[in-house]
Design a protein around this motif. Structure first.
Motif, PDB file in Angstrom:
ATOM      1  N   LEU A  35      10.346 -60.732 -16.277  1.00  0.00           N
ATOM      2  CA  LEU A  35       9.064 -60.488 -16.849  1.00  0.00           C
ATOM      3  C   LEU A  35       8.198 -59.329 -15.848  1.00  0.00           C
ATOM      4  O   LEU A  35       7.513 -58.854 -16.339  1.00  0.00           O
ATOM      5  N   ILE A  36       8.466 -59.559 -14.610  1.00  0.00           N
ATOM      6  CA  ILE A  36       7.854 -58.498 -13.662  1.00  0.00           C
ATOM      7  C   ILE A  36       8.125 -57.134 -14.080  1.00  0.00           C
ATOM      8  O   ILE A  36       7.287 -56.266 -14.311  1.00  0.00           O
ATOM      9  N   TRP A  37       9.263 -56.842 -14.226  1.00  0.00           N
ATOM     10  CA  TRP A  37       9.736 -55.475 -14.628  1.00  0.00           C
ATOM     11  C   TRP A  37       9.239 -54.962 -16.025  1.00  0.00           C
ATOM     12  O   TRP A  37       8.860 -53.923 -16.330  1.00  0.00           O
ATOM     13  N   ARG A  38       8.963 -56.030 -17.003  1.00  0.00           N
ATOM     14  CA  ARG A  38       8.548 -55.690 -18.082  1.00  0.00           C
ATOM     15  C   ARG A  38       7.045 -55.477 -18.150  1.00  0.00           C
ATOM     16  O   ARG A  38       6.714 -54.550 -18.666  1.00  0.00           O
ATOM     17  N   ILE A  39       6.257 -56.195 -17.350  1.00  0.00           N
ATOM     18  CA  ILE A  39       4.746 -56.299 -17.549  1.00  0.00           C
ATOM     19  C   ILE A  39       4.301 -54.834 -16.411  1.00  0.00           C
ATOM     20  O   ILE A  39       3.377 -54.519 -16.647  1.00  0.00           O
ATOM     21  N   LEU A  40       5.551 -54.424 -15.741  1.00  0.00           N
ATOM     22  CA  LEU A  40       5.170 -53.200 -14.839  1.00  0.00           C
ATOM     23  C   LEU A  40       4.869 -52.037 -15.780  1.00  0.00           C
ATOM     24  O   LEU A  40       4.235 -51.061 -15.558  1.00  0.00           O
ATOM     25  N   THR A  44      -2.327 -50.350 -17.969  1.00  0.00           N
ATOM     26  CA  THR A  44      -3.913 -50.948 -17.330  1.00  0.00           C
ATOM     27  C   THR A  44      -3.641 -51.643 -16.262  1.00  0.00           C
ATOM     28  O   THR A  44      -4.739 -52.030 -15.632  1.00  0.00           O
ATOM     29  N   LEU A  45      -2.587 -51.807 -15.885  1.00  0.00           N
ATOM     30  CA  LEU A  45      -2.376 -53.123 -14.692  1.00  0.00           C
ATOM     31  C   LEU A  45      -2.530 -52.171 -13.437  1.00  0.00           C
ATOM     32  O   LEU A  45      -1.817 -51.234 -13.016  1.00  0.00           O
ATOM     33  N   PRO A 108       4.165 -55.387 -22.875  1.00  0.00           N
ATOM     34  CA  PRO A 108       3.195 -54.422 -21.941  1.00  0.00           C
ATOM     35  C   PRO A 108       2.011 -53.863 -22.930  1.00  0.00           C
ATOM     36  O   PRO A 108       1.084 -53.852 -22.297  1.00  0.00           O
ATOM     37  N   ASP A 109       2.522 -53.499 -24.198  1.00  0.00           N
ATOM     38  CA  ASP A 109       1.627 -52.760 -24.940  1.00  0.00           C
ATOM     39  C   ASP A 109       0.268 -53.750 -25.323  1.00  0.00           C
ATOM     40  O   ASP A 109      -0.794 -53.089 -25.506  1.00  0.00           O
ATOM     41  N   SER A 110       0.639 -54.963 -25.654  1.00  0.00           N
ATOM     42  CA  SER A 110      -0.272 -55.882 -25.989  1.00  0.00           C
ATOM     43  C   SER A 110      -1.172 -56.062 -24.923  1.00  0.00           C
ATOM     44  O   SER A 110      -2.416 -56.191 -25.027  1.00  0.00           O
ATOM     45  N   VAL A 114      -5.467 -55.230 -25.111  1.00  0.00           N
ATOM     46  CA  VAL A 114      -6.453 -56.188 -24.726  1.00  0.00           C
ATOM     47  C   VAL A 114      -6.947 -55.953 -23.490  1.00  0.00           C
ATOM     48  O   VAL A 114      -8.608 -55.979 -23.592  1.00  0.00           O
ATOM     49  N   VAL A 115      -6.527 -55.366 -22.789  1.00  0.00           N
ATOM     50  CA  VAL A 115      -7.414 -54.997 -21.369  1.00  0.00           C
ATOM     51  C   VAL A 115      -8.300 -53.816 -21.937  1.00  0.00           C
ATOM     52  O   VAL A 115      -9.406 -53.701 -21.425  1.00  0.00           O
ATOM     53  N   GLU A 116      -7.537 -52.866 -22.665  1.00  0.00           N
ATOM     54  CA  GLU A 116      -8.697 -51.570 -22.842  1.00  0.00           C
ATOM     55  C   GLU A 116      -9.924 -52.036 -23.928  1.00  0.00           C
ATOM     56  O   GLU A 116     -10.915 -51.692 -23.907  1.00  0.00           O
ATOM     57  N   SER A 117      -9.607 -53.019 -24.890  1.00  0.00           N
ATOM     58  CA  SER A 117     -10.721 -53.710 -25.730  1.00  0.00           C
ATOM     59  C   SER A 117     -11.835 -54.381 -24.567  1.00  0.00           C
ATOM     60  O   SER A 117     -13.026 -54.215 -25.037  1.00  0.00           O
TER      61      SER A 117
END
Length: 124
Positions: A35-40, A44-45, A108-110, A114-117
């Motif tokens: 999960l960590i590697w995926r969301i890295l 936007t993080l 990560p694209d989602s 969301v963050v950009e929105s």
């Protein structure tokens, strides 16, 4: 100015349905590491923090965070919201992305959409 955005991953070993699931493996990685590697990959993080408990059985989660060079925050086991709030406060984030450690397929694209929105719309 770009808002500081932090993903807070909620992780603990004490699941009632499947204890220890966040440290089970997919191929050669724990679910938490996967999960960590995926969301890295989310653009936007600015940071990832794992929120876990002060219970000794969660020491293994802290060790996994250290292996992955990811920050962690420890708080009361029954106070899930308190752990999130403590991790958010410690990170000094403008935007918090809530992630649960038992979903290694978080996209990560989602996260970026969301963050950009949120950032462009001035939402709280």
């Amino acid at each position: 100015m770009k808002p500081r955005t932090v993903a807070v991953i909620q992780a603990r070993m004490g699941s009632t349905r499947l204890p220890g699931k966040v440290m089970m493996t997919i191929a050669d990685r724990t679910i938490l590491t996967y999960l960590i590697w995926r969301i890295l990959k989310a653009q936007t993080l600015d940071e990832i923090i794992v929120a876990t408990t002060t219970d000794a059985r969660d020491d293994v989660i802290v060790e996994e965070c250290e292996r992955n060079h990811v920050l962690f925050f420890r708080g009361s086991e029954p106070d899930v919201l308190g752990r999130y709030a403590g991790a958010a406060e410690a990170s000094n984030a403008d935007i918090i992305v809530r992630v649960t450690a038992d979903n290694p397929f978080t996209d990560p694209d989602s996260i970026d959409r969301v963050v950009e929105s949120i950032a462009s719309g001035g939402a709280d």
